[in-house]
Design a protein around this motif. Structure first.
Motif, PDB file in Angstrom:
ATOM      1  N   ALA A  63       0.809  -1.223   0.000  1.00  0.00           N
ATOM      2  CA  ALA A  63       0.000   0.000   0.000  1.00  0.00           C
ATOM      3  C   ALA A  63       0.840   1.270   0.000  1.00  0.00           C
ATOM      4  N   GLY A  64       2.066   1.190  -0.507  1.00  0.00           N
ATOM      5  CA  GLY A  64       2.937   2.363  -0.501  1.00  0.00           C
ATOM      6  C   GLY A  64       2.352   3.552  -1.238  1.00  0.00           C
ATOM      7  N   ALA A  65       1.565   3.291  -2.281  1.00  0.00           N
ATOM      8  CA  ALA A  65       0.973   4.379  -3.067  1.00  0.00           C
ATOM      9  C   ALA A  65      -0.472   4.659  -2.666  1.00  0.00           C
ATOM     10  N   GLU A  66      -0.967   3.969  -1.643  1.00  0.00           N
ATOM     11  CA  GLU A  66      -2.348   4.137  -1.203  1.00  0.00           C
ATOM     12  C   GLU A  66      -2.458   5.313  -0.225  1.00  0.00           C
ATOM     13  N   PRO A  67      -3.684   5.800  -0.011  1.00  0.00           N
ATOM     14  CA  PRO A  67      -3.859   6.851   1.003  1.00  0.00           C
ATOM     15  C   PRO A  67      -3.503   6.320   2.384  1.00  0.00           C
ATOM     16  N   THR A  68      -3.249   7.232   3.309  1.00  0.00           N
ATOM     17  CA  THR A  68      -2.847   6.839   4.665  1.00  0.00           C
ATOM     18  C   THR A  68      -3.858   5.879   5.284  1.00  0.00           C
ATOM     19  N   GLU A  69      -5.134   6.137   5.072  1.00  0.00           N
ATOM     20  CA  GLU A  69      -6.176   5.272   5.619  1.00  0.00           C
ATOM     21  C   GLU A  69      -6.020   3.844   5.100  1.00  0.00           C
ATOM     22  N   GLY A  70      -5.660   3.712   3.824  1.00  0.00           N
ATOM     23  CA  GLY A  70      -5.466   2.388   3.246  1.00  0.00           C
ATOM     24  C   GLY A  70      -4.260   1.681   3.829  1.00  0.00           C
ATOM     25  N   GLN A  71      -3.207   2.426   4.158  1.00  0.00           N
ATOM     26  CA  GLN A  71      -2.020   1.838   4.777  1.00  0.00           C
ATOM     27  C   GLN A  71      -2.335   1.348   6.188  1.00  0.00           C
ATOM     28  N   ILE A  72      -3.077   2.162   6.935  1.00  0.00           N
ATOM     29  CA  ILE A  72      -3.469   1.759   8.287  1.00  0.00           C
ATOM     30  C   ILE A  72      -4.341   0.504   8.233  1.00  0.00           C
ATOM     31  N   ALA A  73      -5.212   0.431   7.223  1.00  0.00           N
ATOM     32  CA  ALA A  73      -6.105  -0.723   7.089  1.00  0.00           C
ATOM     33  C   ALA A  73      -5.316  -2.008   6.861  1.00  0.00           C
ATOM     34  N   VAL A  74      -4.224  -1.944   6.101  1.00  0.00           N
ATOM     35  CA  VAL A  74      -3.393  -3.131   5.870  1.00  0.00           C
ATOM     36  C   VAL A  74      -2.794  -3.612   7.190  1.00  0.00           C
ATOM     37  N   VAL A  75      -2.321  -2.682   8.011  1.00  0.00           N
ATOM     38  CA  VAL A  75      -1.792  -3.059   9.332  1.00  0.00           C
ATOM     39  C   VAL A  75      -2.900  -3.670  10.180  1.00  0.00           C
ATOM     40  N   ASN A  76      -4.096  -3.080  10.123  1.00  0.00           N
ATOM     41  CA  ASN A  76      -5.235  -3.624  10.871  1.00  0.00           C
ATOM     42  C   ASN A  76      -5.501  -5.080  10.488  1.00  0.00           C
ATOM     43  N   VAL A  77      -5.424  -5.394   9.192  1.00  0.00           N
ATOM     44  CA  VAL A  77      -5.664  -6.763   8.729  1.00  0.00           C
ATOM     45  C   VAL A  77      -4.619  -7.717   9.304  1.00  0.00           C
ATOM     46  N   VAL A  78      -3.353  -7.316   9.279  1.00  0.00           N
ATOM     47  CA  VAL A  78      -2.286  -8.168   9.822  1.00  0.00           C
ATOM     48  C   VAL A  78      -2.516  -8.423  11.310  1.00  0.00           C
ATOM     49  N   LEU A  79      -2.847  -7.377  12.063  1.00  0.00           N
ATOM     50  CA  LEU A  79      -3.086  -7.526  13.502  1.00  0.00           C
ATOM     51  C   LEU A  79      -4.337  -8.369  13.768  1.00  0.00           C
ATOM     52  N   ASN A  80      -5.378  -8.179  12.954  1.00  0.00           N
ATOM     53  CA  ASN A  80      -6.599  -8.982  13.112  1.00  0.00           C
ATOM     54  C   ASN A  80      -6.311 -10.463  12.882  1.00  0.00           C
ATOM     55  N   ARG A  81      -5.486 -10.752  11.899  1.00  0.00           N
ATOM     56  CA  ARG A  81      -5.133 -12.150  11.628  1.00  0.00           C
ATOM     57  C   ARG A  81      -4.363 -12.753  12.807  1.00  0.00           C
ATOM     58  N   ARG A  82      -3.468 -11.971  13.384  1.00  0.00           N
ATOM     59  CA  ARG A  82      -2.643 -12.493  14.474  1.00  0.00           C
ATOM     60  C   ARG A  82      -3.488 -12.938  15.662  1.00  0.00           C
ATOM     61  N   ARG A  83      -4.570 -12.243  15.922  1.00  0.00           N
ATOM     62  CA  ARG A  83      -5.388 -12.588  17.089  1.00  0.00           C
ATOM     63  C   ARG A  83      -6.646 -13.384  16.725  1.00  0.00           C
ATOM     64  N   SER A  84      -6.817 -13.749  15.456  1.00  0.00           N
ATOM     65  CA  SER A  84      -8.047 -14.424  15.027  1.00  0.00           C
ATOM     66  C   SER A  84      -8.086 -15.905  15.375  1.00  0.00           C
ATOM     67  N   GLY A  85      -6.926 -16.535  15.523  1.00  0.00           N
ATOM     68  CA  GLY A  85      -6.889 -17.978  15.728  1.00  0.00           C
ATOM     69  C   GLY A  85      -6.932 -18.759  14.426  1.00  0.00           C
ATOM     70  N   GLN A  86      -7.136 -18.064  13.309  1.00  0.00           N
ATOM     71  CA  GLN A  86      -7.171 -18.726  12.000  1.00  0.00           C
ATOM     72  C   GLN A  86      -5.827 -18.638  11.278  1.00  0.00           C
ATOM     73  N   PHE A  87      -4.934 -17.812  11.812  1.00  0.00           N
ATOM     74  CA  PHE A  87      -3.621 -17.594  11.211  1.00  0.00           C
ATOM     75  C   PHE A  87      -2.562 -17.697  12.307  1.00  0.00           C
ATOM     76  N   PRO A  88      -1.282 -17.707  11.936  1.00  0.00           N
ATOM     77  CA  PRO A  88      -0.226 -17.726  12.961  1.00  0.00           C
ATOM     78  C   PRO A  88      -0.396 -16.569  13.948  1.00  0.00           C
ATOM     79  N   ASN A  89       0.099 -16.748  15.163  1.00  0.00           N
ATOM     80  CA  ASN A  89      -0.142 -15.751  16.216  1.00  0.00           C
ATOM     81  C   ASN A  89       1.020 -14.788  16.423  1.00  0.00           C
ATOM     82  N   THR A  90       1.872 -14.662  15.398  1.00  0.00           N
ATOM     83  CA  THR A  90       2.941 -13.666  15.455  1.00  0.00           C
ATOM     84  C   THR A  90       2.913 -12.844  14.170  1.00  0.00           C
ATOM     85  N   ILE A  91       3.462 -11.635  14.232  1.00  0.00           N
ATOM     86  CA  ILE A  91       3.512 -10.780  13.042  1.00  0.00           C
ATOM     87  C   ILE A  91       4.320 -11.459  11.938  1.00  0.00           C
TER      88      ILE A  91
END
Length: 256
Positions: A152-180
């Motif tokens: 998301a390097g060329a995306e708006p700031t909101e889009g960059q934050i959303a990508v981080v949100n997805v990674v963090l959501n996956r880490r705590r979801s139990g459906q994906f690995p539990n580390t970054i």
């Protein structure tokens, strides 16, 4: 014996001899002619036999040629039928594909309309409380920043934050690995990892700021948002059937 009688007797003897010679000559001539006639008959018979044999061969060749022509005709008729069937099959397949394309386009339009409606009715998320701040090791922070720069390097700031949100959501979801690190290197999840591009990117200051804001608790998508993909992804891509889009930011769809 008088001369007259003797002369007469001699004449008769000569005549008899002449007649005998004449009849003998004619007999020989007839015998020779008969022999030649027989020879001629035999030659004619041989000629007839040869002609009969030649005719038999011609008739056999004709039958063979007729059979070959029949087989050749059947072969061509079979090939023509197969080609006609193939043409019809391809035409049916093209028609079916056209239906699928039309259906996919219709789904895409419905999704776009639903997404637009949700975006219009949803309120802008607010930052989370300070007690949700996340601390990462230097290596994990750098890895996360490089992922965001790639995705998301060329995306708006909101889009960059959303990508981080997805990674963090996956880490705590139990459906994906539990580390970054585990989430980012999870097989088949992020194309920059698969291509190796993540290892050769320079992180901008704007991306670093966006990552820090997300780690400090700012969210722009819901906690159950686990996926994002580019808006240009084709309508028949399987991800569109497996992900329910809840928000679109810049060039990315986000969903669950």
């Amino acid at each position: 014996m008088s001369n007259c009688k003797r002369n007469a007797a001699v004449g008769l003897l000569v005549a008899s001899t002449c007649l005998s010679g004449l009849f003998g000559y004619q007999g020989n001539t007839l015998s020779k002619a008969n022999k030649e006639l027989k020879q001629n008959v035999m030659e004619q018979a041989e000629t007839i036999n040869k002609l009969s044999s030649d005719y038999g061969k011609l008739e056999s060749n004709y039958n063979m040629n007729e059979k070959s022509l029949k087989e050749l005709k059947q072969k061509y008729e079979k090939e023509i039928k197969e080609k006609e069937d193939l043409i019809q099959k391809n035409a049916d397949l093209a028609a079916e594909n056209e239906k699928l394309v039309s259906a996919a386009r219709a789904r895409q339009l419905r999704r776009a309309a639903d997404t637009k409606k949700k975006n219009e009715t949803s309120s802008k998320p607010v930052s989370s409380s300070s007690n949700t701040k996340i601390s990462l090791s230097a290596s994990e922070l750098n890895l996360l920043e490089r992922l965001v720069e790639c995705e998301a390097g060329a995306e708006p700031t909101e889009g960059q934050i959303a990508v981080v949100n997805v990674v963090l959501n996956r880490r705590r979801s139990g459906q994906f690995p539990n580390t970054i690190t585990g989430v980012i290197y999870d097989k088949g999840q992020f194309s920059p990892v698969a291509s190796g591009f993540i290892n050769n990117v320079t992180v901008s200051s704007r991306v670093k700021s966006s990552v820090r804001r997300a780690l400090d608790g700012e969210t722009v998508v819901s906690n159950d948002t686990l996926y994002f993909f580019a808006t240009w992804v084709s309508a028949d891509n399987p991800i569109r059937d497996h992900v329910t889009v809840t928000k679109t930011i810049g060039g990315h769809h986000f969903g669950k």
